[in-house]
Write a protein that holds these residues in place. Structure first.
Motif, PDB file in Angstrom:
ATOM      1  N   LEU A 164      32.995  12.756  12.883  1.00  0.00           N
ATOM      2  CA  LEU A 164      34.342  12.768  12.876  1.00  0.00           C
ATOM      3  C   LEU A 164      35.023  12.161  12.326  1.00  0.00           C
ATOM      4  O   LEU A 164      36.101  12.537  11.119  1.00  0.00           O
ATOM      5  CB  LEU A 164      34.827  14.073  13.497  1.00  0.00           C
ATOM      6  N   THR A 165      35.248  10.872  12.700  1.00  0.00           N
ATOM      7  CA  THR A 165      36.172  10.219  12.840  1.00  0.00           C
ATOM      8  C   THR A 165      36.067   9.080  11.305  1.00  0.00           C
ATOM      9  O   THR A 165      37.324   8.924  10.546  1.00  0.00           O
ATOM     10  CB  THR A 165      35.949   8.322  13.889  1.00  0.00           C
ATOM     11  N   ILE A 166      34.707   9.336  10.349  1.00  0.00           N
ATOM     12  CA  ILE A 166      34.668   8.809   9.486  1.00  0.00           C
ATOM     13  C   ILE A 166      36.081   9.295   8.772  1.00  0.00           C
ATOM     14  O   ILE A 166      36.585   8.256   7.207  1.00  0.00           O
ATOM     15  CB  ILE A 166      33.199   8.905   8.732  1.00  0.00           C
ATOM     16  N   PHE A 167      35.589  11.066   8.385  1.00  0.00           N
ATOM     17  CA  PHE A 167      36.510  11.432   7.524  1.00  0.00           C
ATOM     18  C   PHE A 167      38.288  11.400   8.370  1.00  0.00           C
ATOM     19  O   PHE A 167      39.137  11.014   7.364  1.00  0.00           O
ATOM     20  CB  PHE A 167      36.000  12.515   7.437  1.00  0.00           C
ATOM     21  N   SER A 168      38.827  11.411   9.133  1.00  0.00           N
ATOM     22  CA  SER A 168      39.813  11.544   9.255  1.00  0.00           C
ATOM     23  C   SER A 168      40.737   9.675   9.607  1.00  0.00           C
ATOM     24  O   SER A 168      42.129   9.925   8.849  1.00  0.00           O
ATOM     25  CB  SER A 168      40.104  12.283  11.245  1.00  0.00           C
ATOM     26  N   ASN A 169      39.835   8.936   9.004  1.00  0.00           N
ATOM     27  CA  ASN A 169      40.128   7.829   9.282  1.00  0.00           C
ATOM     28  C   ASN A 169      40.475   7.707   7.790  1.00  0.00           C
ATOM     29  O   ASN A 169      41.599   6.994   7.854  1.00  0.00           O
ATOM     30  CB  ASN A 169      39.575   6.724   8.966  1.00  0.00           C
ATOM     31  N   ILE A 170      39.964   8.557   7.101  1.00  0.00           N
ATOM     32  CA  ILE A 170      40.330   8.811   5.515  1.00  0.00           C
ATOM     33  C   ILE A 170      41.222   9.602   5.479  1.00  0.00           C
ATOM     34  O   ILE A 170      42.861   9.113   4.586  1.00  0.00           O
ATOM     35  CB  ILE A 170      39.391   9.307   4.863  1.00  0.00           C
ATOM     36  N   TYR A 171      41.182  10.981   5.827  1.00  0.00           N
ATOM     37  CA  TYR A 171      42.667  12.084   5.261  1.00  0.00           C
ATOM     38  C   TYR A 171      44.406  11.385   6.373  1.00  0.00           C
ATOM     39  O   TYR A 171      45.090  12.192   6.363  1.00  0.00           O
ATOM     40  CB  TYR A 171      41.888  13.348   5.442  1.00  0.00           C
TER      41      TYR A 171
END
Length: 221
Positions: A164-171
């Motif tokens: 999940l962190t892969i994506f939360s680090n983006i948005y």
């Protein structure tokens, strides 16, 4: 690249993990021993050890006779990930509600919110503010696992949270998601401190469903 020989595999693991979570190594990238040996200037043993840990964490997949690839998640994968993470976070809240240290839990949640509120009050976040904001935003969720007193729940969530962190680090670098996340965290904390634990859990699940919409926008078609 110079590494401390006493902890080669640990350092390689941490570097690769950070590069994957921050997408300096993009989703779906193939990782070869040859290239990694050249990059780090070490033998294959510490690299294999690091890749094994990344595989166990769910950040890379190992395919026999093919090699190792960074995970590649479809929209369906993301939906399952965020829905299940919402269920786990909700359970962590309900389990934490049984912990005797309720005042301490509320203080820690309030402390996290005070930091993210202060950062957000600046308006558009500066690049140097973003890592601190993301760290405290993640910490809001992790507090409930610290007090849930269920090791299996915490371990299950830890593995999924890496993906999940892969994506939360983006948005989470964007103002609109930051505002919405902070608002939901405030609502969850308010419900929890009022001992409306079921409501807090339901809000957490809704929070993950809202975040899923941002995560889907990060998928490159």
């Amino acid at each position: 690249m110079t590494l401390n020989k006493s902890t080669l595999s640990e350092q390689i693991y941490q570097i690769l993990r950070s590069d994957i979570l921050n997408q300096r190594i993009p989703l779906g990238t193939r990782l070869t021993l040859k290239n990694l040996k050249e990059q780090f200037g070490v033998s294959s043993t510490p690299i294999r050890e690091a890749l094994t840990r990344l595989t166990e964490e769910g950040l890379v997949n190992h395919y026999s006779n093919i090699g190792v690839n960074v995970i590649s998640l479809t929209e369906k994968d993301l939906t399952e990930l965020y829905q299940f993470m919402g269920d786990l976070d909700r359970l962590a809240i309900l389990y934490s509600a049984e912990h005797p240290a309720q005042e301490q839990i509320c203080r820690e949640l309030e402390g996290v919110l005070s930091v993210t509120n202060a950062i957000e009050s600046k308006g558009a976040l500066l690049p140097e503010d973003i890592p601190e904001w993301i760290e405290h935003s993640d910490r809001f969720h992790l507090i409930f696992y610290d007090y849930c007193r269920n090791q299996r729940l915490a371990l299950a969530a830890e593995k999924l949270r890496s993906q999940l962190t892969i994506f939360s680090n983006i948005y989470e670098t964007e103002p609109q998601p930051q505002r919405q996340i902070n608002q939901m965290h405030s609502r969850i904390w308010d419900a929890y401190r009022r001992k409306a634990y079921a409501q807090a859990g339901d809000l957490m699940k809704q929070h993950l469903e809202d975040s899923l919409l941002y995560a889907k926008q990060c998928i490159v078609n």
